[in-house]
Design a protein around this motif. Structure first.
Motif, short mmCIF file in Angstrom:
data_model
loop_
_atom_site.label_atom_id
_atom_site.label_comp_id
_atom_site.label_asym_id
_atom_site.label_seq_id
_atom_site.Cartn_x
_atom_site.Cartn_y
_atom_site.Cartn_z
N GLY B 226 1.08 -1.16 -0.17
CA GLY B 226 -0.12 -0.15 0.12
C GLY B 226 1.00 1.10 0.02
N LYS B 227 1.97 1.19 0.67
CA LYS B 227 2.81 2.41 0.61
C LYS B 227 4.35 1.87 0.44
CE LYS B 227 1.68 5.92 3.17
NZ LYS B 227 1.55 6.95 4.38
N VAL B 228 5.05 2.51 -0.31
CA VAL B 228 6.50 2.23 -0.51
C VAL B 228 7.22 3.64 -0.21
CG1 VAL B 228 8.38 1.48 -2.00
CG2 VAL B 228 6.27 0.22 -1.91
N ALA B 229 8.21 3.55 0.54
CA ALA B 229 9.06 4.66 0.68
C ALA B 229 10.73 4.49 0.35
CB ALA B 229 9.06 5.31 2.06
N PHE B 230 11.01 5.31 -0.46
CA PHE B 230 12.66 4.98 -0.86
C PHE B 230 13.29 6.21 -1.04
CE2 PHE B 230 10.07 5.06 -4.76
CZ PHE B 230 10.95 5.83 -5.80
N THR B 231 14.67 6.14 -0.85
CA THR B 231 15.39 7.53 -0.99
C THR B 231 16.20 7.58 -2.48
OG1 THR B 231 17.43 6.15 -0.27
CG2 THR B 231 16.03 7.17 1.31
N VAL B 232 16.38 8.57 -2.93
CA VAL B 232 17.05 8.79 -4.07
C VAL B 232 18.29 9.68 -3.87
CG1 VAL B 232 17.11 9.81 -6.58
CG2 VAL B 232 14.87 8.52 -5.55
N ASP B 233 19.38 9.24 -4.33
CA ASP B 233 20.78 10.03 -4.35
C ASP B 233 21.18 10.33 -5.77
OD1 ASP B 233 23.62 10.34 -4.45
OD2 ASP B 233 23.62 9.69 -2.50
N LEU B 234 21.22 11.55 -6.09
CA LEU B 234 21.44 12.10 -7.24
C LEU B 234 22.85 12.70 -7.17
CD1 LEU B 234 18.08 13.99 -8.25
CD2 LEU B 234 18.73 11.44 -9.31
N ARG B 235 23.68 12.57 -8.26
CA ARG B 235 25.08 13.35 -8.09
C ARG B 235 25.53 13.66 -9.82
NH1 ARG B 235 28.12 11.69 -2.94
NH2 ARG B 235 26.52 10.49 -1.85
N HIS B 236 26.14 14.75 -9.65
CA HIS B 236 26.67 15.24 -11.09
C HIS B 236 27.54 16.34 -10.82
CE1 HIS B 236 26.89 16.44 -15.37
NE2 HIS B 236 26.20 15.49 -15.48
N HIS B 237 28.67 16.34 -11.54
CA HIS B 237 29.67 17.37 -11.46
C HIS B 237 29.04 18.88 -11.41
CE1 HIS B 237 33.09 14.57 -12.92
NE2 HIS B 237 32.21 14.05 -11.89
N ASP B 238 28.00 18.95 -12.25
CA ASP B 238 27.47 19.96 -12.68
C ASP B 238 25.92 20.50 -11.92
OD1 ASP B 238 26.12 22.10 -14.09
OD2 ASP B 238 27.05 21.78 -15.97
N ASP B 239 25.89 21.60 -11.20
CA ASP B 239 24.39 21.80 -10.41
C ASP B 239 23.23 21.65 -11.36
OD1 ASP B 239 25.36 22.15 -8.10
OD2 ASP B 239 26.43 23.91 -8.55
N ASN B 240 23.57 22.49 -12.84
CA ASN B 240 22.57 22.47 -13.60
C ASN B 240 21.99 21.13 -14.08
OD1 ASN B 240 22.67 25.45 -13.41
ND2 ASN B 240 24.07 25.35 -15.22
#
Lengths: 364, 364
Positions: B226-240
């Motif tokens: 019924g409910k799933v929680a997950f984390t996301v980690d995003l990375r890149h050299h460039d803020d944009n």
């Protein structure tokens, strides 16, 4: 009625018939529930059986065969696992000793819990002659309501298979590991989930697939998942189709694992074959519904019920009524009063047809 | 050297230069580790700094600017969160009061833990003049080793964004709910995971995406999630690019949720912008490597380091050396002795160039 409790706590109330040596028609369900369960799952079937006997008494009807109401112990499996334990012992699927030794989360055995509650009975639990078994129950699903059907004539229980899947990749730093170097068990498991969904779609509408539990070992927000474990629940009316679903699953998961450089292990945790109910008993339910003029449809039980154990022991049938929004195992569980009444009427007519009407006790 | 401990437990060892009023060149890393961490993460940078000073002493070299070795408190965040707390307070990112009030899993505050260990120092933690900061560290990833490169000349830290995603469907019975009636949060989350992977693929090789934590609420083998929680980690050299990744993610997740009749909420938990190091300091590291003739490449730090905080405070650079199999946060963490030596040599040369060689103390 004569009330007795057997060695596993199953509760019986017997109303004698005119055929003193005949095996009884059993009717019932269970009174235990889920921690946040509703008022109908199980309870309805026991109360419907009680109302049936009251109706016979009110109408002074004697049956040929005896009628026994039964309330099975621990159907839900909420305190002691597995579920449907009382009927499992009654039908010989599980031994009495094994069942009594089951422990709850606090380490209390079922034997001690029964003794403490006064329900460790003396009636022998095994090898009882039973003519047949009838159980009324809410559907616990949305189909009858969606189709506007009053009564589900249950033709049997579907096949169920439970698998345990473990995907092993390599845990690594989320910031320092380039994507091509990763062996991410979570993304691999996600791909497997969608492959599993496709397996069900190819066998629509009968195939059901569920991933109910999933966990990442040593999960951390900035660590690539090294190991993911998840469960799979496969269901279908047809045993061969469940076999085929498992074969497809194994092939698809192995292929996904190979593509992603991870390993996958798949273990069968439990398998329950499809259980057709006795056509003779199902026909009695169908005839009762037709005679009463209620809308109805044939339905296969999606959930487990004590009737599934009984069906391997004696001729068995079930009567389903709709539940509001298909909701069950929830305090909001509900059923419409007219459906409750109609289900009990069907149960009465089917059981009477099976037990035989001997005579009215006293003319009114 | 003059040893001092500041109010947050950062440990300093100062070697005076000939320019008495000059701000010091800071060199160091951290001595804390993960519960099952290895012998190099952090420790290498502190020991390399110590060896640097010993080499200066052995060679009787006086620097113009003072040199201070530093060991930062709680870099790993293993006992107190967040990570890099000592350098955060030093650079004013986090207030001293807030940091000292952080509690470990047993409810012990950092203030009490420092007092108990004797490392609650008196040196003022803020507003210190610093000439520059140099940190040597193992790469904690596989790139240098895979490329056969001895030294990574770190040009900065990449942008990091942490999101919390919650997918809300409807928990229902795995056996009684036909597939078309389901709002399965787990399958929806699986689709989102694969969409996220595609977002990274479209921005290869710089984009990194990780789902490190995921859980099903009230998970049960035979209940649809019924409910799933997950984390996301995003990375890149460039803020944009990280901004664009988050935009794509929000669009893709919303679309998947709509298709599947579930709801999705996405919250930004933490964002750390890309942190370029001072070109002047990076150039000193590059010149040192070139002078020593070691193979090298420019690299962006994937992990967080105290140097990321310092880079917003004073000119900063880092020296990476390869670690065996790219492994870190693991007791098997290792680095080759020749790489350890070469990294320290690069640190020495870069720091000497920044601090200035004033004179040999005693001619040999």
């Amino acid at each position: 009625m004569t009330v007795s409790v057997d060695e596993i706590g199953n509760l019986f109330a017997r109303r004698e018939g005119t055929q003193r040596d005949a095996a009884p028609v059993l009717i019932g369900s269970h009174l235990d529930t889920q921690p946040e369960g509703g008022r109908f799952d199980g309870v309805y079937g026991v109360l419907a059986a009680l109302e049936l006997v009251r109706a016979l008494n009110d109408a002074d009807i004697a049956t040929g065969k005896p009628i026994e109401i039964v309330s099975w112990t621990n159907e839900e499996g909420a305190r002691f696992t597995p579920a449907m334990l009382g009927s499992a012992v009654f039908t010989g699927v599980t031994s009495l000793e094994e069942a009594l030794a089951k422990q709850d989360a606090q380490g209390i055995t079922l034997a001690d819990a029964l003794a403490q509650s006064g329900y460790r009975g003396t009636r022998a639990v095994r090898f009882q002659a039973v003519d047949s078994y009838f159980e009324a129950h809410i559907e616990q699903g949305p189909v009858l309501e969606a189709n506007g059907t009053t009564i589900g004539v249950v033709t049997g229980g579907q096949a169920i298979r439970w698998l345990d899947v473990t995907v092993t990749g390599v845990a690594a730093h989320a910031g320092t590991t380039p994507m091509p170097y990763r062996k991410d068990a979570y993304f691999a498991a996600a791909q497997m989930a969608l492959e599993l969904e496709k397996i069900a779609e190819r066998r629509a509408p009968r195939a059901l697939v569920t991933i109910g539990q999933a966990s990442i070992a040593n999960a951390s927000r900035n660590t690539i998942a090294g190991k993911v474990a998840f469960t799979v629940d496969l269901r279908h009316h047809d045993d061969n189709e469940v076999d085929a679903m498992e074969r497809d699953l194994r092939a698809a998961f192995a292929s996904a694992a190979k593509t992603r450089g991870v390993e996958v292990s798949i273990e069968t945790y439990w398998r329950s074959p499809a259980t057709p109910f006795a056509p003779s008993c199902v026909a009695l339910v169908a005839q009762a519904v037709d005679a009463l003029g209620y809308s109805n449809e044939r339905i296969v039980s999606g959930a487990g019920h004590d009737a599934i154990h009984l069906a391997r022991y004696c001729p068995t049938a079930m009567v389903f009524i709709p539940c509001v929004d298909g909701l069950s195992h929830n305090e909001a569980e509900d059923a419409l009063p007219e459906d409750v009444t109609r289900g009990a009427n069907v149960l009465l007519n089917a059981v009477l047809a099976r037990a035989g009407v001997a005579a009215t006790l006293n003319a009114k």
